[in-house]
Write a protein that holds these residues in place. Structure first.
Motif, PDB file in Angstrom:
ATOM      1  N   SER A 139     -13.237  -1.750  21.651  1.00 15.60           N
ATOM      2  CA  SER A 139     -11.889  -2.200  21.342  1.00 15.60           C
ATOM      3  C   SER A 139     -11.714  -2.706  19.922  1.00 15.60           C
ATOM      4  CB  SER A 139     -11.456  -3.275  22.341  1.00 15.60           C
ATOM      5  OG  SER A 139     -11.334  -2.724  23.628  1.00 15.60           O
ATOM      6  N   GLY A 144      -9.602  -0.093  18.418  1.00 14.39           N
ATOM      7  CA  GLY A 144      -8.312  -0.766  18.499  1.00 14.39           C
ATOM      8  C   GLY A 144      -8.021  -1.622  17.286  1.00 14.39           C
ATOM      9  N   THR A 175     -10.597   0.068  27.704  1.00 15.81           N
ATOM     10  CA  THR A 175     -11.700  -0.688  27.099  1.00 15.81           C
ATOM     11  C   THR A 175     -12.975  -0.519  27.902  1.00 15.81           C
ATOM     12  OG1 THR A 175     -10.315  -2.308  25.996  1.00 15.81           O
ATOM     13  CG2 THR A 175     -12.522  -3.021  26.603  1.00 15.81           C
ATOM     14  N   HIS A 225      -8.496  -9.983  24.102  1.00 13.90           N
ATOM     15  CA  HIS A 225      -7.826  -9.159  23.093  1.00 13.90           C
ATOM     16  C   HIS A 225      -6.504  -9.761  22.635  1.00 13.90           C
ATOM     17  CE1 HIS A 225      -9.959  -5.246  24.629  1.00 13.90           C
ATOM     18  NE2 HIS A 225     -10.790  -6.123  24.093  1.00 13.90           N
ATOM     19  N   THR A 253      -5.829  -0.324  24.054  1.00 13.87           N
ATOM     20  CA  THR A 253      -7.030  -0.842  24.707  1.00 13.87           C
ATOM     21  C   THR A 253      -6.599  -1.714  25.889  1.00 13.87           C
ATOM     22  OG1 THR A 253      -7.040  -2.717  23.188  1.00 13.87           O
ATOM     23  CG2 THR A 253      -8.349  -0.782  22.570  1.00 13.87           C
TER      24      THR A 253
END
Length: 777
Positions: A536, A540, A531, A496, A489
């Motif tokens: 995500s 992810g 993303t 993140h 991502t």
């Protein structure tokens, strides 16, 4: 409790470098022998290119190359091609190919027609002014309603009706029958105004050709570096993807607009090859961004609700025209897809028929913008519910309560073909009404009246479909026991790095400070899909969990060997392998180091400890929430002030409450911008009227009240973590809540409709029209 574990409000570890000016953006990168590129954009909405004379530009000081569409053809470069519904089993449409430089015809102001490379930016800009281009103007069509009229100018000669594709969902016969037996029918026509992302960091790109290896490096402001590599390498350069390395460093805002694969991404790498391998840098100005970035929304939609005598919805009809601009560009097809698919919202509607047409016009191309079809769907159904409440004399809260899909009905399949797995819509609304002090409104309205203001309140309940595709995450220990996350991502403001580190720290017991995060480099990260679409955490995050589980399983036999025990006798908890029933234990980090022994490594073990995990959004998840807004309107000027705003959002299991609420607040600001001030405007000839920030209004801090938000956790049943998307929530819920409040404030004047944005002039004009009508009567 691990203070860096799942659910903890850990501040973003990325922030110190951002707020101290140590971020690394594409414009910060300076390469040896770097030169500069400038794009020449078309000044006509529709025209033939009769002649391009580049002689003066080529002779100008410092100029290294002047490239045109003829050079694109000579070098046999390909064009950018979008995905279409037919690629996913949908109806066949008209796929537009977008050349990186147009050679014969331009179809929108802003189409790229030449690219100048020079030693300095100023020299490239001066030389670009010397290019002489002769155009033959052609008839242009700007609005979607005009574009589908008989005899309208064709944007593409090959598609004279200007319809790129049509999506149809639901059952027409069942819907017609529902309307035939309805006691009440309400209808509404809405213009979902065109807006643009206006990210803090404009798009930028640096291309570098490496003659020794016949390969390229592209630095790009992309939300999706691997996707950008696929588009530039596969579609334009027609080379193996391993020949192109794409690096997306810090990216200052994306919102869907920076999905990648713009003409400039290909122009800089191609130009670098043409100038002997010198790096070529291009950075958009703000004016170029308003012309060259993909834009969002721009939908004309008619909706109808059929209701019985008690206000129960029997059926829904939707007919929408979605502007595509001059090309179907990037992932533009998903906008009408989501707008039609989610048109029933959170309500039980037994019969639905929705038709969405993607319409080509001589305007800047559109593509997903924060929400991408979900805000359009939500705005329509919520405005219809408000109109139905006024028509039937039912309280707007009560009419929603009567029609919500009950929790007991989950999973619930919509007539448009998708299935909601979870949701407690009544509970979320009730919590939001408490948070907003709904019952205290009359007192606040009376206080506003004393000050000569009109006060209104509105509600908007949204639901969106979040997460698409699959993705891959990798965890890799090094010989010192440090752990690296390789993320497929891409974080461009979401945080993140922080939340993935929290998750891994809790799952594997690795100290938070001993975790490193890598993203945005196609050579360092094996694969990824970037993303967008609130994907995500679902894709992810669950892929990361699988990678963590795989690490534990790979490490357990080594731990058993070191502890001289059977693997089946070990348990893993709090970062430690322990022989069950004893105090003999070994931390995972020490086990990881053992995989790097230079000698005496047991033959059954590979050198190094790493694992990958993959996860697919099949099915997706459905975040939802209720937003309540109060506004004050100055009757003298029409100015609308946001007085109060409350939001309760169901985003499933929360991984980091602080970051999640930040995402919602940012989305609300963008939704408020669309509702009250933002609009891309073209004149009848297709010229961009809102070509600078003097003309295109953006919300500022003092335009927003304190945003009171809470998160409620109704875990998704579509993924092991129970997470739902959060990134697009605010932008989806804010427009209906705000516009509902505006119309509530104006209800005493008999005004029941105003299109977004509700600017002071638009609101004032509506009030004046009412006064004139009253005087005439």
């Amino acid at each position: 409790m691990n203070k860096f574990g799942v659910g903890q409000p850990v501040p973003r570890v990325e922030d110190p470098r951002f707020i101290t000016g140590r971020g690394r953006y594409v414009d910060d990168i300076e390469l040896p022998q770097q030169c500069y590129g400038v794009v020449v954009m078309a000044p006509h909405a529709h025209a033939r290119i009769k002649r391009i004379d580049t002689a003066k530009a080529k002779a100008a000081l410092g100029v290294l190359a002047v490239l045109t569409g003829a050079d694109v053809i000579a070098d046999k470069l390909g064009a950018l091609a979008p995905p279409m519904p037919e690629d996913m089993g949908g109806p066949k449409g008209f796929r537009t190919l977008r050349a990186i430089l147009e050679a014969q015809k331009v179809r929108a102001v802003g189409d790229r027609v030449a690219f100048v490379v020079a030693e300095t930016y100023a020299q490239a800009r001066d030389a670009a002014e010397l290019i002489e281009i002769e155009y033959e103007p052609l008839p242009a069509v700007i609005g979607v309603e005009d574009a589908v009229k008989s005899g309208a100018p064709a944007v593409w000669d090959e598609q004279p009706n200007n319809i790129a594709f049509t999506l149809v969902m639901g059952n027409k016969d069942a819907t017609d029958a529902a309307f035939a037996k309805a006691r009440h029918i309400v209808s509404l026509k809405l213009n979902n105004n065109r807006i643009t992302a206006n990210s803090i960091e404009p798009r930028a790109a640096i291309g570098h050709y490496h003659p020794d290896s016949d390969s390229y490096t592209l630095y790009s402001t992309s939300q999706n570096p691997h996707g950008t590599r696929s588009a530039v390498a596969g579609q334009v350069l027609k080379i193996a993807e391993t020949k192109l390395r794409v690096i997306s460093p810090d990216v200052g805002g994306g919102f869907g607009m920076k999905f990648g694969g713009y003409p400039e991404d290909a122009l800089v790498v191609w130009a670098s090859r043409r100038v002997g391998g010198r790096p070529v840098k291009w950075v958009s100005t703000r004016s170029e961004a308003l012309l060259g970035d993909s834009q969002g929304r721009d939908q004309i939609v008619t909706g109808e609700l059929a209701l019985d005598e008690n206000g129960k919805i029997l059926g829904l009809r939707v007919g929408a025209l979605h502007a595509m601009g001059s090309h179907v560009f990037g992932a533009a097809m998903v906008v009408p897809l989501f707008a039609m698919r989610l048109s029933p919202g959170v309500y039980q509607i037994p019969a639905v028929h929705a038709v969405g047409k993607a319409v080509l016009t001589n305007t800047i191309p559109l593509a997903p913008y924060r929400g991408a079809g979900r805000p359009e769907a939500t705005f329509l159904i919520e405005m219809l519910l408000d109109r139905a409440a006024r028509t039937l004399g039912i309280d707007p809260i009560e009419i929603r309560r009567r029609n919500y899909i009950p929790t007991a009905a989950m999973p619930h399949k919509l007539q448009t073909g998708i299935t909601y797995d979870s949701g407690d819509f009544v509970h979320v609304m009730d919590e939001c009404l408490k948070l907003a002090d709904w019952n205290g409104f009359n007192k606040r309205a009376a206080e506003s009246k004393k000050r000569g203001k009109l006060r209104g309140r509105g509600i908007g309940y949204f639901l969106e479909e979040a997460a698409v595709f699959n993705d891959r995450m990798v965890l890799r220990f090094d010989p010192s026991g440090m752990l690296t996350i390789l993320a497929g991502t891409h974080s461009h403001g979401q945080g993140h790095q922080t939340v993935y580190m929290q998750m891994v720290s809790e799952w594997l017991g690795v100290p938070f400070d001993n975790i490193r995060y890598i993203q945005g480099d196609t050579d360092a990260v094996p694969m990824g899909r970037g993303t967008y679409g609130s994907r995500s955490m679902h894709v992810g995050g669950n892929a990361l969990k699988r990678a963590a589980d795989a690490i534990i399983e790979k490490a357990k036999p080594m731990a058993a060997t070191i502890l001289e025990a059977a693997a089946g006798d070990l348990e893993f908890k709090d970062g430690t392998f322990r022989i069950v029933g004893t105090d003999r234990a070994l931390p995972l980090t020490e086990v990881a180091k053992a995989f790097y022994r230079p000698v005496m490594l047991p033959p059954q073990f590979d050198v190094g400890l790493e694992a990958s995990g993959t996860f697919a959004a099949e099915p997706p998840n459905y975040p939802n929430g209720c937003h309540v807004c109060e506004v004050e309107i100055d009757p003298e000027t029409g100015a609308v002030t946001l007085a109060r705003y409350a939001a309760v959002d169901d985003v499933g299991r929360v991984m980091n409450r602080l970051l999640c609420e930040g995402q919602i607040h940012g989305g609300v600001a963008q939704g408020a911008g669309q509702a009250l001030m933002e609009a891309i405007v073209f004149d009848p000839a297709g010229q961009l009227v809102t070509g600078s920030l003097q003309d295109y209004a953006m919300p500022r801090a003092d335009d927003l009240p304190d945003l009171i938000s809470e998160l409620t956790e109704v875990p998704a049943k579509t993924n092991p973590l129970g997470v739902k998307g959060a990134g697009e929530a605010g932008a989806t819920g804010a427009p209906p809540a705000i516009m509902s409040a505006v119309l509530d404030a104006l209800k005493p004047l008999g005004i029941d409709h105003i299109d977004m944005p509700a600017t002071p002039s638009r609101v004032w004009a509506a009030m004046q029209a009412h006064l004139s009508k009253t005087a005439a009567e």
